[in-house]
Design a protein around this motif. Structure first.
Motif, PDB file in Angstrom:
ATOM      1  N   ASP A   1       0.985  -1.233  -0.121  1.00 25.49           N
ATOM      2  CA  ASP A   1       0.045   0.007  -0.009  1.00 25.49           C
ATOM      3  C   ASP A   1       0.989   1.224   0.035  1.00 25.49           C
ATOM      4  OD1 ASP A   1      -2.428  -1.477  -0.012  1.00 25.49           O
ATOM      5  OD2 ASP A   1      -2.688  -1.079   2.291  1.00 25.49           O
ATOM      6  N   VAL A   2       0.368   2.406  -0.505  1.00 28.97           N
ATOM      7  CA  VAL A   2       1.214   3.483  -0.425  1.00 28.97           C
ATOM      8  C   VAL A   2       1.033   4.230   0.754  1.00 28.97           C
ATOM      9  CG1 VAL A   2       1.189   5.785  -1.305  1.00 28.97           C
ATOM     10  CG2 VAL A   2       0.535   4.268  -2.929  1.00 28.97           C
ATOM     11  N   LEU A   3       2.234   4.534   1.430  1.00 28.40           N
ATOM     12  CA  LEU A   3       2.400   4.931   2.706  1.00 28.40           C
ATOM     13  C   LEU A   3       2.666   6.455   2.551  1.00 28.40           C
ATOM     14  CD1 LEU A   3       2.845   4.567   5.652  1.00 28.40           C
ATOM     15  CD2 LEU A   3       5.404   4.031   5.274  1.00 28.40           C
TER      16      LEU A   3
ATOM     17  N   PHE B   1       5.020  14.831  -4.538  1.00 25.71           N
ATOM     18  CA  PHE B   1       4.593  15.221  -5.675  1.00 25.71           C
ATOM     19  C   PHE B   1       4.724  16.843  -5.977  1.00 25.71           C
ATOM     20  CE2 PHE B   1       1.208  14.864  -2.717  1.00 25.71           C
ATOM     21  CZ  PHE B   1       0.346  16.083  -2.975  1.00 25.71           C
ATOM     22  N   VAL B   2       4.854  17.029  -7.057  1.00 23.96           N
ATOM     23  CA  VAL B   2       4.977  18.500  -7.451  1.00 23.96           C
ATOM     24  C   VAL B   2       3.952  19.108  -8.335  1.00 23.96           C
ATOM     25  CG1 VAL B   2       6.529  19.929  -8.671  1.00 23.96           C
ATOM     26  CG2 VAL B   2       7.678  17.899  -7.578  1.00 23.96           C
ATOM     27  N   LEU B   3       3.302  20.094  -7.754  1.00 23.88           N
ATOM     28  CA  LEU B   3       2.112  20.787  -8.338  1.00 23.88           C
ATOM     29  C   LEU B   3       2.703  22.152  -9.012  1.00 23.88           C
ATOM     30  CD1 LEU B   3      -0.471  20.031  -5.786  1.00 23.88           C
ATOM     31  CD2 LEU B   3       0.015  18.689  -8.057  1.00 23.88           C
ATOM     32  N   ASP B   4       2.808  22.195 -10.272  1.00 26.12           N
ATOM     33  CA  ASP B   4       3.433  23.381 -10.885  1.00 26.12           C
ATOM     34  C   ASP B   4       4.688  23.962 -10.088  1.00 26.12           C
ATOM     35  OD1 ASP B   4       3.352  25.162 -13.036  1.00 26.12           O
ATOM     36  OD2 ASP B   4       1.794  26.527 -12.171  1.00 26.12           O
ATOM     37  N   GLY B   5       5.590  23.133  -9.938  1.00 25.35           N
ATOM     38  CA  GLY B   5       6.887  23.655  -9.299  1.00 25.35           C
ATOM     39  C   GLY B   5       6.923  23.753  -7.766  1.00 25.35           C
ATOM     40  N   THR B   6       5.793  23.531  -7.090  1.00 25.77           N
ATOM     41  CA  THR B   6       5.694  23.326  -5.590  1.00 25.77           C
ATOM     42  C   THR B   6       5.701  22.111  -5.570  1.00 25.77           C
ATOM     43  OG1 THR B   6       4.697  25.498  -5.279  1.00 25.77           O
ATOM     44  CG2 THR B   6       4.411  23.975  -3.470  1.00 25.77           C
ATOM     45  N   ARG B   7       6.862  21.527  -4.327  1.00 25.58           N
ATOM     46  CA  ARG B   7       6.790  20.102  -3.976  1.00 25.58           C
ATOM     47  C   ARG B   7       6.002  20.092  -2.597  1.00 25.58           C
ATOM     48  NH1 ARG B   7      11.516  16.982  -1.038  1.00 25.58           N
ATOM     49  NH2 ARG B   7      11.345  15.015  -2.504  1.00 25.58           N
ATOM     50  N   PHE B   8       5.345  18.695  -2.481  1.00 26.76           N
ATOM     51  CA  PHE B   8       4.353  18.427  -1.650  1.00 26.76           C
ATOM     52  C   PHE B   8       4.758  17.206  -1.127  1.00 26.76           C
ATOM     53  CE2 PHE B   8       1.965  21.751  -3.705  1.00 26.76           C
ATOM     54  CZ  PHE B   8       1.215  22.244  -2.767  1.00 26.76           C
ATOM     55  N   MET B   9       4.538  16.738   0.230  1.00 29.31           N
ATOM     56  CA  MET B   9       4.750  15.440   0.663  1.00 29.31           C
ATOM     57  C   MET B   9       3.462  15.016   1.231  1.00 29.31           C
ATOM     58  SD  MET B   9       7.130  14.073   3.888  1.00 29.31           S
ATOM     59  CE  MET B   9       6.518  12.387   4.540  1.00 29.31           C
ATOM     60  N   GLY B  10       2.956  13.719   0.811  1.00 27.79           N
ATOM     61  CA  GLY B  10       1.626  13.230   1.326  1.00 27.79           C
ATOM     62  C   GLY B  10       2.048  12.086   2.313  1.00 27.79           C
ATOM     63  N   ILE B  11       1.039  11.793   3.122  1.00 25.78           N
ATOM     64  CA  ILE B  11       1.376  10.437   3.841  1.00 25.78           C
ATOM     65  C   ILE B  11      -0.049   9.879   4.114  1.00 25.78           C
ATOM     66  CG2 ILE B  11       3.279  11.217   5.260  1.00 25.78           C
ATOM     67  CD1 ILE B  11       1.539  11.767   7.563  1.00 25.78           C
ATOM     68  N   ASN B  12      -0.290   8.623   4.294  1.00 28.96           N
ATOM     69  CA  ASN B  12      -1.443   7.857   4.376  1.00 28.96           C
ATOM     70  C   ASN B  12      -1.448   7.414   5.689  1.00 28.96           C
ATOM     71  OD1 ASN B  12      -3.351   7.572   2.001  1.00 28.96           O
ATOM     72  ND2 ASN B  12      -1.927   5.977   1.175  1.00 28.96           N
ATOM     73  N   GLY B  13      -1.792   8.517   6.771  1.00 24.49           N
ATOM     74  CA  GLY B  13      -1.752   8.554   7.931  1.00 24.49           C
ATOM     75  C   GLY B  13      -2.882   7.920   8.888  1.00 24.49           C
ATOM     76  N   GLY B  14      -4.055   7.740   8.322  1.00 22.55           N
ATOM     77  CA  GLY B  14      -4.928   6.911   9.006  1.00 22.55           C
ATOM     78  C   GLY B  14      -6.233   8.174   9.254  1.00 22.55           C
ATOM     79  N   PRO B  15      -7.484   7.738   9.851  1.00 27.45           N
ATOM     80  CA  PRO B  15      -8.364   8.683  10.013  1.00 27.45           C
ATOM     81  C   PRO B  15      -8.103   9.567  11.351  1.00 27.45           C
ATOM     82  CG  PRO B  15      -8.963   6.618  10.873  1.00 27.45           C
ATOM     83  CD  PRO B  15      -7.598   6.425  10.335  1.00 27.45           C
ATOM     84  N   HIS B  16      -7.153   9.751  11.899  1.00 24.38           N
ATOM     85  CA  HIS B  16      -6.875  10.446  13.151  1.00 24.38           C
ATOM     86  C   HIS B  16      -7.023  11.952  12.987  1.00 24.38           C
ATOM     87  CE1 HIS B  16      -5.472   6.597  14.598  1.00 24.38           C
ATOM     88  NE2 HIS B  16      -4.498   6.620  13.693  1.00 24.38           N
ATOM     89  N   PHE B  17      -6.436  12.685  11.844  1.00 29.47           N
ATOM     90  CA  PHE B  17      -6.669  13.997  11.546  1.00 29.47           C
ATOM     91  C   PHE B  17      -7.329  14.284  10.262  1.00 29.47           C
ATOM     92  CE2 PHE B  17      -2.670  13.243  13.743  1.00 29.47           C
ATOM     93  CZ  PHE B  17      -2.908  13.670  15.014  1.00 29.47           C
TER      94      PHE B  17
END
Length: 157
Positions: free
Chosen positions: A46-48, A52-68
């Motif tokens: 599964d993706v953890l 990813f980059v959106l028009d030059g801006t770098r983002f990090m994403g996490i699959n952290g669960g339903p806590h937040f």
């Protein structure tokens, strides 16, 4: 100078989100995907996390669960040069989400966005206080910002 990267917490739909966002914004791509191993957490493969980059801006994403969950306390502003860009981003990002006021919306993942034309700032900062007030009042009555309606309000002040 160190880089600052916004990190977004998703329940378990990060892969769908990164594909959606990179399809909406030009010059965007998925840079790196980290999958869960036998060590966990979750199901191997599964993706953890991802970058990813959106028009030059770098983002990090996490699959952290339903806590937040996302809230309007944090939003991303998309500066648009004209109504065509406003319409493009508004229509795509609100699809499956919900409209709010004054150019704000929540996308299908609950992330808040402000879709604002550059002209908005010119109108609400007009040196003529009556024109600025009229434009601001017009904006307060809108969901998606419509430049022509703000300009008309300012012209009739």
């Amino acid at each position: 100078m160190p880089a600052i990267t916004p990190s977004l917490w998703f329940d378990d739909n990060l892969e769908e989100a990164e594909q959606f966002y990179t399809s909406v914004f030009p010059n965007s791509y998925i840079e790196q995907v980290q999958r869960t191993t036998e060590a966990g957490p979750g199901t191997p493969g599964d993706v953890l996390a991802c970058f990813f980059v959106l028009d030059g801006t770098r983002f990090m994403g996490i699959n952290g669960g339903p806590h937040f969950q996302f809230s309007e306390a944090v939003s991303f502003v998309v500066h648009c040069k004209d109504q065509e860009e406003v319409d493009y981003y508004w229509d795509r990002l609100v699809d499956g989400g919900e409209e709010s006021q004054c150019g704000w919306l929540k996308d299908r993942f609950g992330l808040s966005w402000q879709i604002v034309p550059d002209r908005l700032f010119e109108l609400v900062n007009d040196p003529d206080p009556a024109r600025a007030t009229a434009a601001t009042k017009a904006m307060h009555g809108m969901r998606k910002i419509v430049i022509a309606e703000m300009e008309e309000a300012a012209a009739n002040a």
